[in-house]
Motif scaffolding. Structure first.
Motif, PDB file in Angstrom:
ATOM      1  N   TYR A  36       0.848  -1.184   0.000  1.00 39.99           N
ATOM      2  CA  TYR A  36       0.000   0.000   0.000  1.00 39.99           C
ATOM      3  C   TYR A  36       0.885   1.237   0.000  1.00 39.99           C
ATOM      4  O   TYR A  36       2.011   1.232   0.478  1.00 39.99           O
ATOM      5  CB  TYR A  36      -0.874   0.055   1.258  1.00 39.99           C
ATOM      6  CG  TYR A  36      -2.038  -0.889   1.272  1.00 39.99           C
ATOM      7  CD1 TYR A  36      -1.908  -2.178   1.773  1.00 39.99           C
ATOM      8  CD2 TYR A  36      -3.291  -0.480   0.809  1.00 39.99           C
ATOM      9  CE1 TYR A  36      -2.990  -3.036   1.808  1.00 39.99           C
ATOM     10  CE2 TYR A  36      -4.381  -1.337   0.844  1.00 39.99           C
ATOM     11  CZ  TYR A  36      -4.223  -2.612   1.348  1.00 39.99           C
ATOM     12  OH  TYR A  36      -5.307  -3.447   1.381  1.00 39.99           O
ATOM     13  N   ARG A  37       0.322   2.349  -0.493  1.00 40.02           N
ATOM     14  CA  ARG A  37       0.994   3.640  -0.372  1.00 40.02           C
ATOM     15  C   ARG A  37       0.009   4.622   0.243  1.00 40.02           C
ATOM     16  O   ARG A  37      -1.167   4.649  -0.118  1.00 40.02           O
ATOM     17  CB  ARG A  37       1.461   4.181  -1.722  1.00 40.02           C
ATOM     18  CG  ARG A  37       2.086   5.583  -1.631  1.00 40.02           C
ATOM     19  CD  ARG A  37       2.743   5.987  -2.940  1.00 40.02           C
ATOM     20  NE  ARG A  37       1.802   6.034  -4.030  1.00 40.02           N
ATOM     21  CZ  ARG A  37       2.156   6.010  -5.314  1.00 40.02           C
ATOM     22  NH1 ARG A  37       3.432   5.927  -5.648  1.00 40.02           N
ATOM     23  NH2 ARG A  37       1.238   6.058  -6.245  1.00 40.02           N
ATOM     24  N   GLN A  38       0.530   5.418   1.163  1.00 43.12           N
ATOM     25  CA  GLN A  38      -0.265   6.477   1.752  1.00 43.12           C
ATOM     26  C   GLN A  38       0.405   7.800   1.449  1.00 43.12           C
ATOM     27  O   GLN A  38       1.484   8.088   1.956  1.00 43.12           O
ATOM     28  CB  GLN A  38      -0.395   6.302   3.264  1.00 43.12           C
ATOM     29  CG  GLN A  38      -1.289   7.340   3.903  1.00 43.12           C
ATOM     30  CD  GLN A  38      -1.349   7.191   5.407  1.00 43.12           C
ATOM     31  OE1 GLN A  38      -0.575   6.448   5.997  1.00 43.12           O
ATOM     32  NE2 GLN A  38      -2.259   7.893   6.035  1.00 43.12           N
ATOM     33  N   LEU A  44      -5.124   4.920   2.257  1.00 41.79           N
ATOM     34  CA  LEU A  44      -4.216   3.861   1.831  1.00 41.79           C
ATOM     35  C   LEU A  44      -4.629   3.372   0.452  1.00 41.79           C
ATOM     36  O   LEU A  44      -5.760   2.945   0.250  1.00 41.79           O
ATOM     37  CB  LEU A  44      -4.258   2.703   2.815  1.00 41.79           C
ATOM     38  CG  LEU A  44      -3.677   2.983   4.190  1.00 41.79           C
ATOM     39  CD1 LEU A  44      -4.046   1.885   5.163  1.00 41.79           C
ATOM     40  CD2 LEU A  44      -2.173   3.115   4.103  1.00 41.79           C
ATOM     41  N   GLN A  45      -3.705   3.442  -0.478  1.00 45.04           N
ATOM     42  CA  GLN A  45      -3.971   3.011  -1.844  1.00 45.04           C
ATOM     43  C   GLN A  45      -3.259   1.699  -2.113  1.00 45.04           C
ATOM     44  O   GLN A  45      -2.035   1.613  -1.944  1.00 45.04           O
ATOM     45  CB  GLN A  45      -3.492   4.083  -2.828  1.00 45.04           C
ATOM     46  CG  GLN A  45      -3.717   3.732  -4.283  1.00 45.04           C
ATOM     47  CD  GLN A  45      -3.058   4.720  -5.222  1.00 45.04           C
ATOM     48  OE1 GLN A  45      -1.996   5.266  -4.931  1.00 45.04           O
ATOM     49  NE2 GLN A  45      -3.694   4.969  -6.356  1.00 45.04           N
ATOM     50  N   TYR A  89       5.010   3.855   2.475  1.00 48.31           N
ATOM     51  CA  TYR A  89       4.720   2.555   1.871  1.00 48.31           C
ATOM     52  C   TYR A  89       4.560   1.495   2.959  1.00 48.31           C
ATOM     53  O   TYR A  89       5.422   1.336   3.825  1.00 48.31           O
ATOM     54  CB  TYR A  89       5.838   2.150   0.902  1.00 48.31           C
ATOM     55  CG  TYR A  89       5.850   3.013  -0.330  1.00 48.31           C
ATOM     56  CD1 TYR A  89       6.495   4.259  -0.338  1.00 48.31           C
ATOM     57  CD2 TYR A  89       5.200   2.611  -1.492  1.00 48.31           C
ATOM     58  CE1 TYR A  89       6.480   5.063  -1.467  1.00 48.31           C
ATOM     59  CE2 TYR A  89       5.189   3.408  -2.625  1.00 48.31           C
ATOM     60  CZ  TYR A  89       5.832   4.629  -2.602  1.00 48.31           C
ATOM     61  OH  TYR A  89       5.816   5.424  -3.726  1.00 48.31           O
ATOM     62  N   LEU A  90       3.440   0.797   2.878  1.00 48.85           N
ATOM     63  CA  LEU A  90       3.128  -0.222   3.871  1.00 48.85           C
ATOM     64  C   LEU A  90       2.998  -1.588   3.216  1.00 48.85           C
ATOM     65  O   LEU A  90       2.349  -1.725   2.190  1.00 48.85           O
ATOM     66  CB  LEU A  90       1.805   0.105   4.569  1.00 48.85           C
ATOM     67  CG  LEU A  90       1.822   1.223   5.606  1.00 48.85           C
ATOM     68  CD1 LEU A  90       0.410   1.651   5.928  1.00 48.85           C
ATOM     69  CD2 LEU A  90       2.525   0.761   6.864  1.00 48.85           C
ATOM     70  N   PHE A 107      -0.076  -5.430   9.300  1.00 47.06           N
ATOM     71  CA  PHE A 107       0.760  -4.448   8.620  1.00 47.06           C
ATOM     72  C   PHE A 107       2.163  -4.382   9.212  1.00 47.06           C
ATOM     73  O   PHE A 107       2.365  -4.628  10.406  1.00 47.06           O
ATOM     74  CB  PHE A 107       0.140  -3.053   8.738  1.00 47.06           C
ATOM     75  CG  PHE A 107      -1.077  -2.839   7.881  1.00 47.06           C
ATOM     76  CD1 PHE A 107      -2.333  -3.165   8.344  1.00 47.06           C
ATOM     77  CD2 PHE A 107      -0.953  -2.303   6.600  1.00 47.06           C
ATOM     78  CE1 PHE A 107      -3.461  -2.980   7.551  1.00 47.06           C
ATOM     79  CE2 PHE A 107      -2.061  -2.101   5.809  1.00 47.06           C
ATOM     80  CZ  PHE A 107      -3.322  -2.439   6.283  1.00 47.06           C
ATOM     81  N   GLY A 110       6.098   0.226   7.961  1.00 43.15           N
ATOM     82  CA  GLY A 110       6.132   1.166   6.853  1.00 43.15           C
ATOM     83  C   GLY A 110       7.505   1.731   6.554  1.00 43.15           C
ATOM     84  O   GLY A 110       8.426   1.679   7.385  1.00 43.15           O
TER      85      GLY A 110
ATOM     86  N   GLN B  38      -3.664   3.202  14.132  1.00 45.76           N
ATOM     87  CA  GLN B  38      -2.201   3.220  14.168  1.00 45.76           C
ATOM     88  C   GLN B  38      -1.758   4.137  15.294  1.00 45.76           C
ATOM     89  O   GLN B  38      -1.885   5.364  15.200  1.00 45.76           O
ATOM     90  CB  GLN B  38      -1.619   3.690  12.836  1.00 45.76           C
ATOM     91  CG  GLN B  38      -0.106   3.587  12.794  1.00 45.76           C
ATOM     92  CD  GLN B  38       0.451   3.787  11.407  1.00 45.76           C
ATOM     93  OE1 GLN B  38      -0.152   4.436  10.567  1.00 45.76           O
ATOM     94  NE2 GLN B  38       1.622   3.229  11.159  1.00 45.76           N
ATOM     95  N   THR B 107      -9.322   8.244   4.247  1.00 44.52           N
ATOM     96  CA  THR B 107      -8.093   9.040   4.332  1.00 44.52           C
ATOM     97  C   THR B 107      -7.535   9.109   5.743  1.00 44.52           C
ATOM     98  O   THR B 107      -6.434   9.605   5.947  1.00 44.52           O
ATOM     99  CB  THR B 107      -8.335  10.471   3.835  1.00 44.52           C
ATOM    100  OG1 THR B 107      -9.449  11.018   4.539  1.00 44.52           O
ATOM    101  CG2 THR B 107      -8.609  10.492   2.343  1.00 44.52           C
TER     102      THR B 107
END
Lengths: 116, 115
Positions: A36-38, A44-45, A89-90, A107, A110, B38, B107
């Motif tokens: 994933y990318r934030q 999170l994408q 990046y996760l 997870f 990161g 988190q 988000t």
């Protein structure tokens, strides 16, 4: 329980340089793996996911690629970084054969990537 | 397209205050709903989840969330927050019977608790 190791924790790279982020998983076998990318102000994408060695699915077209050379190793790469690749990046893992309603994602901590 | 909205980007509360973080989704079918958290310096972890049944679900550390289908919402609540609740909270939604490759995250909401 699963443990996800990611390194490095932070990385500063110039534009045009290559990238390699590594993720390894302990405590499970045959996991589904995810990158994933934030980006700032965004959710999170999902970038890539893998259900097995050598099996990679890409969710969005981009400057990045992923590989899974071993069962519990997932690598995120780029040949030439762009400024827009900056982000957090996760790596995540889920037990193989389970869908989301059976098993949550685990997870890593990161990697903060800054492309200059 | 599927989307998840968390309208509160940063929430600041004093200890013992009540908390409600909003989450709205846009999906065309039956959904599974999640809240991930988190804490500072820690990895993202599951706080609670809803799959079916009682729309009010209990999670760890006194958190709960209510699924209101008519409002497409899954708001996170806690009656009395503690300083240790300072963290970033992510809502996530998935279509029923799909894997995590279809999981969509909001988000995030950064929660700061003032002692």
């Amino acid at each position: 329980s699963q443990t996800i190791h990611q390194w490095p924790a932070t990385l500063v790279q110039p534009v045009g340089s290559p990238l390699s982020l590594e993720c390894t998983v302990e405590g499970t076998s045959n996991p589904n793996l995810y990158w994933y990318r934030q980006a700032a102000g965004r959710g999170l994408q999902l970038l890539f996911y893998s259900v097995g060695i050598g099996q990679i699915s890409s969710e969005v077209p981009q400057n990045l690629s992923a590989s899974r050379p071993q069962d519990r190793q997932f690598i995120l790469s780029s040949k030439k970084l762009l400024l827009s690749d900056s982000g957090f990046y996760l790596c995540a893992s889920q037990g193989q054969g389970t869908s989301s309603y059976n098993s949550p994602l685990h997870f890593g901590n990161g990697t903060r990537l800054t492309v200059t | 397209a599927q989307s998840v909205s968390q309208h509160n980007h940063h929430v600041i509360l004093s200890e013992a205050a009540s908390l409600e973080l909003g989450c709205n989704y846009s999906y065309g079918g039956t959904v599974n709903l999640f809240w991930y958290v988190q804490y500072p310096g820690q990895h993202l972890q599951l706080l609670l989840k809803y799959f079916s049944g009682d729309p009010l679900v209990k999670g760890i550390k006194g958190f709960e969330a209510e699924f209101i289908k008519s409002k497409f919402s899954f708001n996170l609540r806690k009656p009395s927050v503690q300083w240790s609740d300072t963290a970033e909270y992510f809502c996530a939604v998935n279509l029923r019977n799909f894997g995590n490759e279809k999981l969509t995250f909001g988000t995030g909401t950064r929660l700061t608790i003032i002692p």
